[in-house]
Design a protein around this motif. Structure first.
Motif, mmCIF file in Angstrom:
data_model
loop_
_atom_site.group_PDB
_atom_site.id
_atom_site.type_symbol
_atom_site.label_atom_id
_atom_site.label_comp_id
_atom_site.label_asym_id
_atom_site.label_seq_id
_atom_site.Cartn_x
_atom_site.Cartn_y
_atom_site.Cartn_z
ATOM 1 N N VAL A 59 0.870 -1.175 0.000
ATOM 2 C CA VAL A 59 0.000 0.000 0.000
ATOM 3 C C VAL A 59 0.908 1.227 0.000
ATOM 4 C CG1 VAL A 59 -1.809 1.252 1.210
ATOM 5 C CG2 VAL A 59 -1.813 -1.249 1.211
ATOM 6 N N LYS A 60 0.953 1.927 -1.132
ATOM 7 C CA LYS A 60 1.891 3.032 -1.313
ATOM 8 C C LYS A 60 1.330 4.369 -0.851
ATOM 9 C CE LYS A 60 5.326 2.568 -2.951
ATOM 10 N NZ LYS A 60 5.761 2.640 -4.371
ATOM 11 N N GLY A 61 0.009 4.523 -0.875
ATOM 12 C CA GLY A 61 -0.587 5.807 -0.512
ATOM 13 C C GLY A 61 -1.848 5.644 0.306
ATOM 14 N N VAL A 62 -2.067 6.584 1.241
ATOM 15 C CA VAL A 62 -3.273 6.611 2.066
ATOM 16 C C VAL A 62 -3.761 8.050 2.160
ATOM 17 C CG1 VAL A 62 -4.266 6.226 4.352
ATOM 18 C CG2 VAL A 62 -2.579 4.627 3.474
ATOM 19 N N ALA A 63 -5.070 8.252 1.999
ATOM 20 C CA ALA A 63 -5.679 9.571 2.181
ATOM 21 C C ALA A 63 -6.996 9.407 2.915
ATOM 22 C CB ALA A 63 -5.899 10.249 0.829
ATOM 23 N N VAL A 64 -7.381 10.426 3.681
ATOM 24 C CA VAL A 64 -8.627 10.409 4.447
ATOM 25 C C VAL A 64 -9.482 11.585 3.994
ATOM 26 C CG1 VAL A 64 -9.663 10.435 6.749
ATOM 27 C CG2 VAL A 64 -7.415 9.375 6.403
ATOM 28 N N SER A 65 -10.790 11.354 3.836
ATOM 29 C CA SER A 65 -11.703 12.404 3.385
ATOM 30 C C SER A 65 -11.847 13.487 4.449
ATOM 31 C CB SER A 65 -13.075 11.805 3.056
ATOM 32 O OG SER A 65 -13.654 11.217 4.216
ATOM 33 N N ALA A 66 -12.345 14.644 4.034
ATOM 34 C CA ALA A 66 -12.445 15.798 4.930
ATOM 35 C C ALA A 66 -13.380 15.543 6.108
ATOM 36 C CB ALA A 66 -12.918 17.022 4.144
ATOM 37 N N ASP A 67 -14.379 14.684 5.923
ATOM 38 C CA ASP A 67 -15.292 14.380 7.033
ATOM 39 C C ASP A 67 -14.832 13.194 7.865
ATOM 40 O OD1 ASP A 67 -15.802 12.220 5.385
ATOM 41 O OD2 ASP A 67 -17.906 12.715 5.009
ATOM 42 N N GLY A 68 -13.734 12.575 7.467
ATOM 43 C CA GLY A 68 -13.180 11.458 8.233
ATOM 44 C C GLY A 68 -13.916 10.155 8.081
ATOM 45 N N ARG A 69 -14.885 10.082 7.194
ATOM 46 C CA ARG A 69 -15.700 8.876 7.083
ATOM 47 C C ARG A 69 -15.177 7.899 6.026
ATOM 48 N NH1 ARG A 69 -19.953 8.658 9.982
ATOM 49 N NH2 ARG A 69 -20.818 6.969 8.710
ATOM 50 N N GLN A 70 -14.345 8.376 5.122
ATOM 51 C CA GLN A 70 -13.833 7.510 4.066
ATOM 52 C C GLN A 70 -12.314 7.635 3.975
ATOM 53 O OE1 GLN A 70 -15.882 8.605 0.458
ATOM 54 N NE2 GLN A 70 -17.720 7.445 1.002
ATOM 55 N N ALA A 71 -11.707 6.569 3.480
ATOM 56 C CA ALA A 71 -10.277 6.582 3.176
ATOM 57 C C ALA A 71 -10.080 6.024 1.781
ATOM 58 C CB ALA A 71 -9.494 5.760 4.192
ATOM 59 N N LEU A 72 -9.008 6.455 1.149
ATOM 60 C CA LEU A 72 -8.594 5.909 -0.138
ATOM 61 C C LEU A 72 -7.183 5.385 0.016
ATOM 62 C CD1 LEU A 72 -9.807 8.441 -2.852
ATOM 63 C CD2 LEU A 72 -10.146 5.967 -2.948
ATOM 64 N N THR A 73 -6.935 4.214 -0.558
ATOM 65 C CA THR A 73 -5.597 3.646 -0.519
ATOM 66 C C THR A 73 -5.157 3.283 -1.929
ATOM 67 O OG1 THR A 73 -6.585 1.474 -0.013
ATOM 68 C CG2 THR A 73 -5.751 2.772 1.834
ATOM 69 N N ALA A 74 -3.868 3.433 -2.177
ATOM 70 C CA ALA A 74 -3.281 3.176 -3.490
ATOM 71 C C ALA A 74 -2.244 2.082 -3.355
ATOM 72 C CB ALA A 74 -2.639 4.445 -4.039
ATOM 73 N N SER A 75 -2.178 1.181 -4.335
ATOM 74 C CA SER A 75 -1.356 -0.007 -4.149
ATOM 75 C C SER A 75 -0.568 -0.406 -5.385
ATOM 76 C CB SER A 75 -2.238 -1.182 -3.722
ATOM 77 O OG SER A 75 -1.503 -2.391 -3.638
ATOM 78 N N PHE A 76 0.465 -1.172 -5.109
ATOM 79 C CA PHE A 76 1.275 -1.852 -6.137
ATOM 80 C C PHE A 76 0.422 -2.780 -6.984
ATOM 81 C CE2 PHE A 76 3.871 -5.611 -7.249
ATOM 82 C CZ PHE A 76 4.912 -5.017 -7.954
ATOM 83 N N ASP A 77 -0.751 -3.194 -6.493
ATOM 84 C CA ASP A 77 -1.606 -4.120 -7.232
ATOM 85 C C ASP A 77 -2.416 -3.439 -8.338
ATOM 86 O OD1 ASP A 77 -3.653 -2.805 -5.921
ATOM 87 O OD2 ASP A 77 -4.260 -4.510 -4.677
#
Length: 442
Positions: free
Chosen positions: A35-53
């Motif tokens: 998992v190369k990247g992680v981000a969290v939404s402004a309301d804290g309810r969602q996250a996005l992750t980016a991967s080698f896959d």
């Protein structure tokens, strides 16, 4: 009295166990690669992750559940960021493009093409109008997201690994492999300064909420804090054993979090550099860290494919020996020590072989022999494989490794690889036939 004391002791131990369980980090285990990247939404309810896959995953954080697997890149995805206010996100990939995603529709809206090499980092301006991408072509590209066009190209001093807007959106920072951090004015692209931040490469950076402080991570095993107005170093944080790969400042600017090759996540108090916590939860390097908007939780992404969430509101120090529950790997095949098994270790970085193994950067190889190339409905193949009529047999797999995927299937996104030794190919194919064959329950 003794009986009462025993009851009190038992109750205390139960309370401590419950508190420890509540404080223990939880793991999100869906990616098939680092998992190369992680981000969290402004309301804290969602996250996005980016991967080698090759994928992004959209997560429901309160429910710790997957909302969507997002495919569209042709190579590893290195970074991701939410676009404020409009339900979109952007991503950076080894395929040289920036992805623009509609999260509500779960679709890739556009791929912004401009870089001439892998795109390593992505950031979005606070107003959501602009995105900045940095890459190994030694450039930062500034993008108009509404118009889906490049506005400006900014020259870097070396390969670029990190990029970030200041919190007022007026400045743009990028960290390079020569240890420098460049700062530009967003309005006209003029360079304001270039700091010699580290003696070795900058791997990550973040900017504090007041816009005056930045944190940089480096191969030199340190995190540096900077006063951006003066360009003066405000502190050096030591502790990692090996390169530091990720860094983040908490929303109030009071905490610094970092992840390293040593597999640890470390949290410091920014003002005095006091190290508050050390978490040892990942089995391998920690590529990304991100705070939630309220600063009460931290997410980290690792080479083990896990996304781990830490509750920072707990007063008790987390026990670094505690284990995060995850699916145990399948038992090794009987011929684990064979030449074919040794050769397959390179393939295992991108492929699983079991029915429930899922996908990594490449599709599962379960039932490979006799299968038409590009035929699994649950994997986003390249066009070259989707239209291919090739059937995987001992002969075609052997040919793949003899001449390489670029010649057997021109246009495929399979990594360039050849195995010139005929005996090695025969050993690998024999091993593949054993481990990909259907079992009695299939």
């Amino acid at each position: 009295m003794r009986s009462a004391a025993r009851h009190l002791l038992a109750a205390a131990l139960l309370w401590q166990a419950a508190a420890a369980a509540a404080a223990a980090p939880s793991a999100l285990d869906e990616h098939g690669g680092p998992v190369k990247g992680v981000a969290v939404s402004a309301d804290g309810r969602q996250a996005l992750t980016a991967s080698f896959d090759y994928s992004l995953i959209l997560w429901d954080l309160p429910g710790e559940a997957v909302l969507a697997h997002l495919y569209g890149h042709d190579a590893a995805v290195n970074a991701v960021a939410f676009v404020p206010g409009n339900g979109r996100a952007v991503s950076a990939s080894d395929d040289g493009t920036v992805g623009l995603w509609d999260l509500a529709a779960r679709t890739l809206e556009a791929r912004l093409d401009g870089h001439r090499g892998k795109v390593t980092a992505i950031a979005v301006s606070p107003d959501g109008r602009l995105a900045a991408s940095a890459g190994w072509d030694r450039t930062v590209r500034l993008w108009d997201l509404a118009g889906r066009r490049q506005l400006r190209q900014l020259p870097g001093l070396d390969n670029l690994n990190a990029v970030q807007f200041s919190h007022d959106g007026r400045r743009l920072l990028a960290g390079a492999s020569d240890g420098s951090v460049q700062v530009w004015r967003v309005a006209d692209g003029s360079q304001l300064t270039a700091l010699k931040a580290h003696d070795f490469g900058v791997t990550a950076l973040d900017v504090g909420p007041d816009g005056r402080v930045a944190a940089t991570a480096s191969i030199d095993e340190t995190v540096q804090l900077w006063e951006l107005t003066s360009g003066e170093r405000a502190g050096t944080l030591y502790g990692h054993e090996g390169p530091v790969l990720s860094v983040a400042l908490s929303p109030d600017g009071a905490l610094v979090a970092s992840g390293g090759v040593d597999g640890t996540v470390r949290i410091w108090r920014r003002g005095d550099g006091d190290r508050l916590r050390v978490y040892e939860r990942h089995a391998g390097p920690v590529w990304s860290v991100a705070f939630t908007p309220d600063g009460t939780r931290l997410l980290s992404g690792g080479a083990d494919g896990l996304v781990i969430s830490y509750d920072l509101s707990e007063e008790a120090e987390a026990d670094p020996r505690a284990e995060v529950a995850r699916v145990e790997p399948a038992a090794p095949p009987e011929d684990e020590g064979s030449r074919g098994a040794q050769l397959f270790k390179k393939c295992a970085a991108c492929h699983t072989v079991t029915p429930d193994g899922g996908h990594k950067a490449g599709p599962s190889l379960h039932r490979l022999f006799g299968r038409t190339a590009g035929s699994r409905a649950d994997y986003p193949y390249s066009e070259a494989l989707r239209v291919s009529e090739l059937v995987w047999t001992e002969e075609t797999v052997g040919r793949l490794f003899e001449i390489g995927p670029d010649r057997l299937l021109p246009g495929t996104k399979m990594p360039l690889q050849r195995m010139p030794d005929a005996d090695d190919r025969a050993e690998l194919i024999a091993h593949l036939k054993r481990i990909t064959a259907p079992g009695p329950a299939d």
